[in-house]
Write a protein that holds these residues in place. Structure first.
Motif, PDB file in Angstrom:
ATOM      1  N   GLU A 138       5.382   7.502   0.934  1.00  0.00           N
ATOM      2  CA  GLU A 138       4.264   7.964   0.124  1.00  0.00           C
ATOM      3  C   GLU A 138       3.170   6.907   0.153  1.00  0.00           C
ATOM      4  O   GLU A 138       3.393   5.772  -0.261  1.00  0.00           O
ATOM      5  CB  GLU A 138       4.731   8.205  -1.311  1.00  0.00           C
ATOM      6  N   ILE A 139       2.027   7.313   0.681  1.00  0.00           N
ATOM      7  CA  ILE A 139       0.846   6.444   0.716  1.00  0.00           C
ATOM      8  C   ILE A 139      -0.224   7.152  -0.100  1.00  0.00           C
ATOM      9  O   ILE A 139      -0.677   8.238   0.283  1.00  0.00           O
ATOM     10  CB  ILE A 139       0.358   6.203   2.162  1.00  0.00           C
ATOM     11  N   GLU A 140      -0.589   6.555  -1.232  1.00  0.00           N
ATOM     12  CA  GLU A 140      -1.457   7.184  -2.216  1.00  0.00           C
ATOM     13  C   GLU A 140      -0.860   8.531  -2.588  1.00  0.00           C
ATOM     14  O   GLU A 140       0.248   8.579  -3.080  1.00  0.00           O
ATOM     15  CB  GLU A 140      -2.887   7.269  -1.698  1.00  0.00           C
ATOM     16  N   GLU A 141      -1.510   9.638  -2.324  1.00  0.00           N
ATOM     17  CA  GLU A 141      -0.982  10.953  -2.692  1.00  0.00           C
ATOM     18  C   GLU A 141      -0.373  11.697  -1.508  1.00  0.00           C
ATOM     19  O   GLU A 141       0.071  12.825  -1.645  1.00  0.00           O
ATOM     20  CB  GLU A 141      -2.090  11.809  -3.318  1.00  0.00           C
TER      21      GLU A 141
ATOM     22  N   ASP B 200       0.793  -1.234   0.000  1.00  0.00           N
ATOM     23  CA  ASP B 200       0.000   0.000   0.000  1.00  0.00           C
ATOM     24  C   ASP B 200       0.822   1.280   0.000  1.00  0.00           C
ATOM     25  O   ASP B 200       0.279   2.373   0.134  1.00  0.00           O
ATOM     26  CB  ASP B 200      -0.937   0.015   1.208  1.00  0.00           C
ATOM     27  N   ARG B 201       2.149   1.180  -0.130  1.00  0.00           N
ATOM     28  CA  ARG B 201       2.988   2.378  -0.039  1.00  0.00           C
ATOM     29  C   ARG B 201       4.381   2.136  -0.607  1.00  0.00           C
ATOM     30  O   ARG B 201       4.799   1.001  -0.759  1.00  0.00           O
ATOM     31  CB  ARG B 201       3.102   2.831   1.404  1.00  0.00           C
TER      32      ARG B 201
END
Length: 94
Positions: free
Chosen positions: A60-63, A42-43
């Motif tokens: 960085e996790i998603e944005e 997920d990151r």
């Protein structure tokens, strides 16, 4: 994630096989300068080293991005927990 391009030393190591504490001790003894790039489900995360010392981490996790000493601790905890993560170690020239 943007990061400087170093010379890859090890590519796609599995977190399942890496003892993070011994790995960090090894990098310290070697006086490693560069970064360790972690890819989790997920990151993406990176820990930066200068002459064997951890100098920063970024995740960085998603944005969303975060960095700092607390982030380094979180990255290492995630690497210990997640067995399907991948690690690439890249050396930078001084």
């Amino acid at each position: 994630m943007f990061f400087p391009k170093g010379n890859d030393i090890w590519v796609n190591l599995r977190t399942l096989f890496i003892d993070m504490d011994r790995f960090l001790i090894f990098l310290k003894k070697e006086g490693f300068t560069g970064y360790v790039h972690f890819i989790f489900s997920d990151r993406q995360s990176m820990i930066f080293f200068q002459e064997g010392d951890v100098i920063n981490g970024i995740e960085e996790i998603e944005e969303e991005r975060k960095s700092g000493p607390g982030t380094v601790k979180e990255i290492l905890e995630q690497a210990r927990r997640e067995k399907n993560g991948k690690i690439t170690v890249s050396k930078l020239s001084l």
